[in-house]
Design a protein around this motif. Structure first.
Motif, PDB file in Angstrom:
ATOM      1  N   SER A 107       0.814  -1.217   0.000  1.00  0.00           N
ATOM      2  CA  SER A 107       0.000   0.000   0.000  1.00  0.00           C
ATOM      3  C   SER A 107       0.844   1.261   0.000  1.00  0.00           C
ATOM      4  O   SER A 107       0.306   2.369  -0.056  1.00  0.00           O
ATOM      5  N   THR A 108       2.179   1.110   0.069  1.00  0.00           N
ATOM      6  CA  THR A 108       3.075   2.253   0.028  1.00  0.00           C
ATOM      7  C   THR A 108       4.212   1.946  -0.944  1.00  0.00           C
ATOM      8  O   THR A 108       4.448   0.794  -1.307  1.00  0.00           O
ATOM      9  N   ALA A 109       4.938   2.996  -1.343  1.00  0.00           N
ATOM     10  CA  ALA A 109       6.076   2.804  -2.234  1.00  0.00           C
ATOM     11  C   ALA A 109       7.149   1.952  -1.570  1.00  0.00           C
ATOM     12  O   ALA A 109       7.818   1.143  -2.229  1.00  0.00           O
ATOM     13  N   HIS A 110       7.306   2.103  -0.269  1.00  0.00           N
ATOM     14  CA  HIS A 110       8.286   1.305   0.474  1.00  0.00           C
ATOM     15  C   HIS A 110       7.922  -0.167   0.435  1.00  0.00           C
ATOM     16  O   HIS A 110       8.778  -1.029   0.167  1.00  0.00           O
ATOM     17  N   GLU A 111       6.664  -0.480   0.702  1.00  0.00           N
ATOM     18  CA  GLU A 111       6.223  -1.878   0.664  1.00  0.00           C
ATOM     19  C   GLU A 111       6.383  -2.463  -0.735  1.00  0.00           C
ATOM     20  O   GLU A 111       6.826  -3.609  -0.885  1.00  0.00           O
ATOM     21  N   LYS A 112       6.029  -1.679  -1.747  1.00  0.00           N
ATOM     22  CA  LYS A 112       6.155  -2.159  -3.122  1.00  0.00           C
ATOM     23  C   LYS A 112       7.603  -2.510  -3.451  1.00  0.00           C
ATOM     24  O   LYS A 112       7.878  -3.562  -4.047  1.00  0.00           O
ATOM     25  N   ALA A 113       8.537  -1.669  -3.042  1.00  0.00           N
ATOM     26  CA  ALA A 113       9.952  -1.932  -3.309  1.00  0.00           C
ATOM     27  C   ALA A 113      10.415  -3.200  -2.617  1.00  0.00           C
ATOM     28  O   ALA A 113      11.166  -4.004  -3.199  1.00  0.00           O
ATOM     29  N   GLN A 114       9.972  -3.410  -1.373  1.00  0.00           N
ATOM     30  CA  GLN A 114      10.356  -4.604  -0.637  1.00  0.00           C
ATOM     31  C   GLN A 114       9.763  -5.861  -1.280  1.00  0.00           C
ATOM     32  O   GLN A 114      10.430  -6.898  -1.388  1.00  0.00           O
ATOM     33  N   ILE A 115       8.534  -5.766  -1.714  1.00  0.00           N
ATOM     34  CA  ILE A 115       7.868  -6.908  -2.346  1.00  0.00           C
ATOM     35  C   ILE A 115       8.578  -7.283  -3.649  1.00  0.00           C
ATOM     36  O   ILE A 115       8.850  -8.469  -3.901  1.00  0.00           O
ATOM     37  N   ILE A 116       8.894  -6.293  -4.469  1.00  0.00           N
ATOM     38  CA  ILE A 116       9.585  -6.579  -5.725  1.00  0.00           C
ATOM     39  C   ILE A 116      10.976  -7.144  -5.448  1.00  0.00           C
ATOM     40  O   ILE A 116      11.447  -8.041  -6.161  1.00  0.00           O
ATOM     41  N   GLN A 117      11.639  -6.648  -4.402  1.00  0.00           N
ATOM     42  CA  GLN A 117      12.941  -7.194  -4.026  1.00  0.00           C
ATOM     43  C   GLN A 117      12.864  -8.698  -3.768  1.00  0.00           C
ATOM     44  O   GLN A 117      13.674  -9.485  -4.281  1.00  0.00           O
ATOM     45  N   TRP A 118      11.874  -9.114  -2.988  1.00  0.00           N
ATOM     46  CA  TRP A 118      11.764 -10.545  -2.663  1.00  0.00           C
ATOM     47  C   TRP A 118      11.235 -11.358  -3.831  1.00  0.00           C
ATOM     48  O   TRP A 118      11.542 -12.549  -3.959  1.00  0.00           O
ATOM     49  N   LEU A 119      10.458 -10.736  -4.696  1.00  0.00           N
ATOM     50  CA  LEU A 119      10.071 -11.411  -5.931  1.00  0.00           C
ATOM     51  C   LEU A 119      11.312 -11.709  -6.766  1.00  0.00           C
ATOM     52  O   LEU A 119      11.469 -12.812  -7.305  1.00  0.00           O
ATOM     53  N   MET A 120      12.217 -10.749  -6.857  1.00  0.00           N
ATOM     54  CA  MET A 120      13.453 -10.957  -7.611  1.00  0.00           C
ATOM     55  C   MET A 120      14.354 -11.999  -6.944  1.00  0.00           C
ATOM     56  O   MET A 120      15.067 -12.747  -7.632  1.00  0.00           O
ATOM     57  N   PHE A 121      14.312 -12.070  -5.626  1.00  0.00           N
ATOM     58  CA  PHE A 121      15.040 -13.111  -4.897  1.00  0.00           C
ATOM     59  C   PHE A 121      14.580 -14.491  -5.357  1.00  0.00           C
ATOM     60  O   PHE A 121      15.388 -15.403  -5.572  1.00  0.00           O
ATOM     61  N   GLN A 122      13.284 -14.647  -5.525  1.00  0.00           N
ATOM     62  CA  GLN A 122      12.780 -15.928  -6.017  1.00  0.00           C
ATOM     63  C   GLN A 122      13.169 -16.147  -7.462  1.00  0.00           C
ATOM     64  O   GLN A 122      13.639 -17.239  -7.832  1.00  0.00           O
ATOM     65  N   MET A 123      12.997 -15.139  -8.285  1.00  0.00           N
ATOM     66  CA  MET A 123      13.258 -15.300  -9.711  1.00  0.00           C
ATOM     67  C   MET A 123      14.725 -15.591 -10.001  1.00  0.00           C
ATOM     68  O   MET A 123      15.054 -16.417 -10.847  1.00  0.00           O
ATOM     69  N   GLY A 124      15.620 -14.911  -9.291  1.00  0.00           N
ATOM     70  CA  GLY A 124      17.038 -15.054  -9.574  1.00  0.00           C
ATOM     71  C   GLY A 124      17.754 -16.096  -8.746  1.00  0.00           C
ATOM     72  O   GLY A 124      18.842 -16.550  -9.123  1.00  0.00           O
TER      73      GLY A 124
END
Length: 233
Positions: A107-124
């Motif tokens: 719901s915030t830009a901070h949360e979005k950045a953290q979520i995408i970070q962990w998504l990339m952790f899974q992808m990479g």
């Protein structure tokens, strides 16, 4: 892209309702990410079984949608800017769906950045490394006399599980609120069971990961999404 009605994919996997988002997938850890997300977000869609055989993923029809010949892929007839959009790569699809629905991306830009970070952790990390572990432990690589590659991926899987376990300490979900990062990570953690590698990775030692996976697997959308599309058309 062209309209769905004229896209080559429609020749092999015809849409019953071309007004709906079309999912072309198979129930692998990568494939079910998208079906789970669609169920969680409440987006109406139509699912098509694209098997992992060359006759499907290397067909001209599927290559017209994904030149990398991997599931999942989607066509959304109601894409941005008022036109249809075709997408492949599960991480890209998850971000697109989260932005389209306004759900599971924080719901915030901070949360979005953290979520995408962990998504990339899974992808990479999590996906490629666990997939290699499966190859060297359960599939063709398990027959190799040289066990150094197998041990490499056992060790790397343990390291990644340690990262998850430390991060999940005192937390319900990986990046704060339940998100597309969890939808990406959960199926790959669960894949350790399919690969028969829970014992060699010491999975039970990672208590936070164990309870995290239990929470994830119990979600109704996860239960349903893991079965979509069916393995046989």
């Amino acid at each position: 892209m062209t309209e769905l009605s004229t896209h080559p994919i429609n020749n092999k996997w015809p849409a019953k309702d071309p007004k709906l988002l079309q999912l072309y997938s198979f129930p692998t850890p990568n494939g079910v990410k998208v079906s789970i997300a669609l169920e969680e977000m409440g987006i109406a869609y139509e699912a098509h079984t694209v098997t992992l055989s060359d006759t499907d993923v290397k067909s001209l029809e599927f290559l017209a949608l994904n030149p990398n010949n991997k599931i999942p892929a989607i066509i959304d007839p109601n894409g941005p800017d008022g036109g249809p959009i075709a997408l492949f790569e599960s991480g890209a699809i998850l971000i697109y769906l989260a932005e389209k629905s306004g759900k599971l991306l924080g719901s915030t830009a901070h949360e979005k950045a953290q979520i995408i970070q962990w998504l990339m952790f899974q992808m990479g990390g999590l996906g490629p490394m666990f997939g290699q572990l499966g190859f060297f432990f359960k599939f063709a690589g398990s027959e190799w006399e040289d066990k150094r590659p197998q041990q490499r991926y056992i060790d790397e899987a343990r390291r990644l599980l340690s990262v998850l376990d430390r991060t999940l300490d005192g937390k319900e979900w990986i990046a704060g609120p339940y998100s597309i990062a969890d939808i990406a990570i959960g199926p790959w953690v669960n894949a350790l069971d399919f690969y028969g590698t829970k014992a060699v990775t010491g999975f039970a030692e990672y208590k936070n990961v164990v309870t995290y996976l239990d929470r994830f697997m119990a979600r109704p959308a996860v239960v349903k999404g893991r079965q979509i599309p069916p393995r046989t058309p």
